[in-house]
Design an enzyme around this catalytic site. Structure first.
Site, PDB file in Angstrom:
ATOM      1  N   TYR A 170      -6.721   1.970  -6.346  1.00  0.00           N
ATOM      2  CA  TYR A 170      -6.479   0.558  -5.852  1.00  0.00           C
ATOM      3  C   TYR A 170      -7.375  -0.120  -6.525  1.00  0.00           C
ATOM      4  CZ  TYR A 170      -5.266  -3.387  -3.158  1.00  0.00           C
ATOM      5  OH  TYR A 170      -4.766  -4.469  -3.027  1.00  0.00           O
ATOM      6  N   GLN A 171      -7.287  -1.048  -7.280  1.00  0.00           N
ATOM      7  CA  GLN A 171      -5.709  -1.517  -7.693  1.00  0.00           C
ATOM      8  C   GLN A 171      -5.253  -0.317  -8.506  1.00  0.00           C
ATOM      9  OE1 GLN A 171      -3.730  -4.291  -7.363  1.00  0.00           O
ATOM     10  NE2 GLN A 171      -5.229  -5.247  -5.865  1.00  0.00           N
ATOM     11  N   TYR A 219       0.164   0.440 -12.123  1.00  0.00           N
ATOM     12  CA  TYR A 219       1.594   0.067 -11.714  1.00  0.00           C
ATOM     13  C   TYR A 219       1.911   0.137 -10.099  1.00  0.00           C
ATOM     14  CZ  TYR A 219       2.398   5.139 -12.097  1.00  0.00           C
ATOM     15  OH  TYR A 219       2.211   6.479 -12.063  1.00  0.00           O
ATOM     16  N   HIS A 222       4.129   0.959  -7.990  1.00  0.00           N
ATOM     17  CA  HIS A 222       4.924   2.050  -7.305  1.00  0.00           C
ATOM     18  C   HIS A 222       4.202   3.312  -6.965  1.00  0.00           C
ATOM     19  CE1 HIS A 222       8.932   4.158  -6.794  1.00  0.00           C
ATOM     20  NE2 HIS A 222       8.025   5.441  -6.988  1.00  0.00           N
ATOM     21  N   HIS A 263       1.908   6.207  -6.364  1.00  0.00           N
ATOM     22  CA  HIS A 263       1.937   7.461  -7.090  1.00  0.00           C
ATOM     23  C   HIS A 263       0.471   8.120  -6.775  1.00  0.00           C
ATOM     24  CE1 HIS A 263       0.189   4.388  -9.522  1.00  0.00           C
ATOM     25  NE2 HIS A 263      -0.477   5.341 -10.109  1.00  0.00           N
ATOM     26  N   HIS A 317      -2.610  10.753  -7.976  1.00  0.00           N
ATOM     27  CA  HIS A 317      -3.116  11.523  -9.000  1.00  0.00           C
ATOM     28  C   HIS A 317      -3.842  12.933  -8.544  1.00  0.00           C
ATOM     29  CE1 HIS A 317      -3.565   7.760 -11.473  1.00  0.00           C
ATOM     30  NE2 HIS A 317      -3.440   7.264 -10.218  1.00  0.00           N
TER      31      HIS A 317
END
EC number: 3.6.1.59
Length: 332
Positions: free
Chosen positions: A264-265, A268, A270, A272, A274
């Protein structure tokens, strides 16, 4: 080399293959006009007509350079990155390389080593046609720290996000198996708690120390961390459990050696997650951006509206329009 949809992520879909120069004339670099190298890895050299305008950023530490230029009058960004050394190639490097002595002093000596060509690859990412947003993204910029309250998100950040044309069509292409279907490591098809897990293009999949995978949720109504509530706990727990199990099964890496987090940010909008090796100092894994998935789950268990109310601190680049919004609001 087929170029993927460049709505927000920039990738070469056949990152594992070696695309060798040929005498073919370079076509315009739009996604629909790329020469196909799916078969044997042979394709036209998409860089043969690249004309350099400027170096956007050069990182000696990361052995990466970001270059802005044009291909047949179309704007393009090229990223050149030295590939990591692999332990299983060391014997060949020592035996087959050419050495040129640069300096010798007592027990110390330095050489210029020229390894065999196939061990001296440069990972190359081509973004074409590139927009001004792509150019700004890779340009070296001064950074600013923003403390975004829940009210700031509603009054400043969310309107900014909604006013922008952040395309995530490439995400939908993956979820609908229109692209990268052969790269999916695991999928849970459940529409509410399901996700797909696939390697990130930062990882060349040749060694485990820089392992990097992304879990992309099937749900399309969760933009980021700010949207999460306790209603999403089944989804988050499912990603944590099955993502770790899949990586253990596929790569033999246990959960205790994984860093699992959300940005965050995000890059993209949507949702997801990591998954990276603890040994890898992945871009964006610092405290100004990464939020551990286990912490996110515990925070939502303690407070169902935690991420609607809490202040989240992150960095913005000097040329980021969101930073301008915060300055106009007197928040930076």
């Amino acid at each position: 080399m087929k170029m993927a949809d460049t709505g927000k992520r920039e990738v070469c879909e056949d990152a594992d293959e070696t695309c060798k120069p040929t005498a073919a004339k370079l076509p315009k670099c739009g996604a629909d006009n790329q020469p196909d190298c799916d078969g044997g890895g042979e394709c036209a050299n998409v860089l043969s007509g690249f004309e350099v305008k400027s170096v956007l950023r050069d990182s000696a530490r990361d052995k990466t350079i970001f270059i802005h230029g044009t291909v047949e009058d179309q704007e393009a960004v090229v990223i050149l990155e030295k590939t990591p050394m692999r332990q299983d190639n060391l014997a060949e490097i020592f035996q087959e390389s050419r050495l040129k002595l640069q300096m010798k002093n007592d027990i110390y000596s330095t050489y210029q080593l020229q390894p065999p060509a196939h061990l001296n690859e440069i990972k190359t990412t081509v973004i074409c046609p590139a927009t001004q947003k792509h150019v700004k993204k890779y340009l070296s910029q001064e950074m600013f720290l923003v403390e975004e309250t829940g009210e700031d998100y509603l009054s400043t950040t969310l309107p900014y996000i909604e006013s922008q044309s952040f395309s995530v069509q490439w995400v939908y292409n993956i979820l609908e198996k229109k692209a990268e279907a052969d790269r999916i490591v695991f999928e849970d098809p459940d529409p509410d708690t399901g996700f797909v897990l696939l390697p990130d293009f930062k990882w060349d999949q040749k060694q485990l120390y820089d392992l990097y995978l992304i879990a992309i949720v099937h749900r399309r109504n969760i933009k980021s961390l700010r949207d999460l509530t306790s209603d999403h706990l089944p989804l988050l727990r499912n990603i944590s459990k099955k993502g770790k199990e899949s990586i253990q099964k596929q790569y033999g890496m246990p959960a205790c050696k994984l860093r699992v987090y959300l940005h965050y940010q995000p890059s993209y909008y949507h949702l997801h997650v990591h998954f990276t090796s603890l040994n890898y100092d992945a871009p964006g894994c610092g405290v100004e951006r990464a939020h551990l998935l286990t912490d996110v789950i515990m925070n939502l268990e303690a407070d169902p509206q935690y991420y609607q109310n809490r202040t989240i601190t992150y960095t913005l680049r000097a040329d980021d329009n969101l930073l301008l919004r915060f300055r106009e609001a007197g928040r930076c």
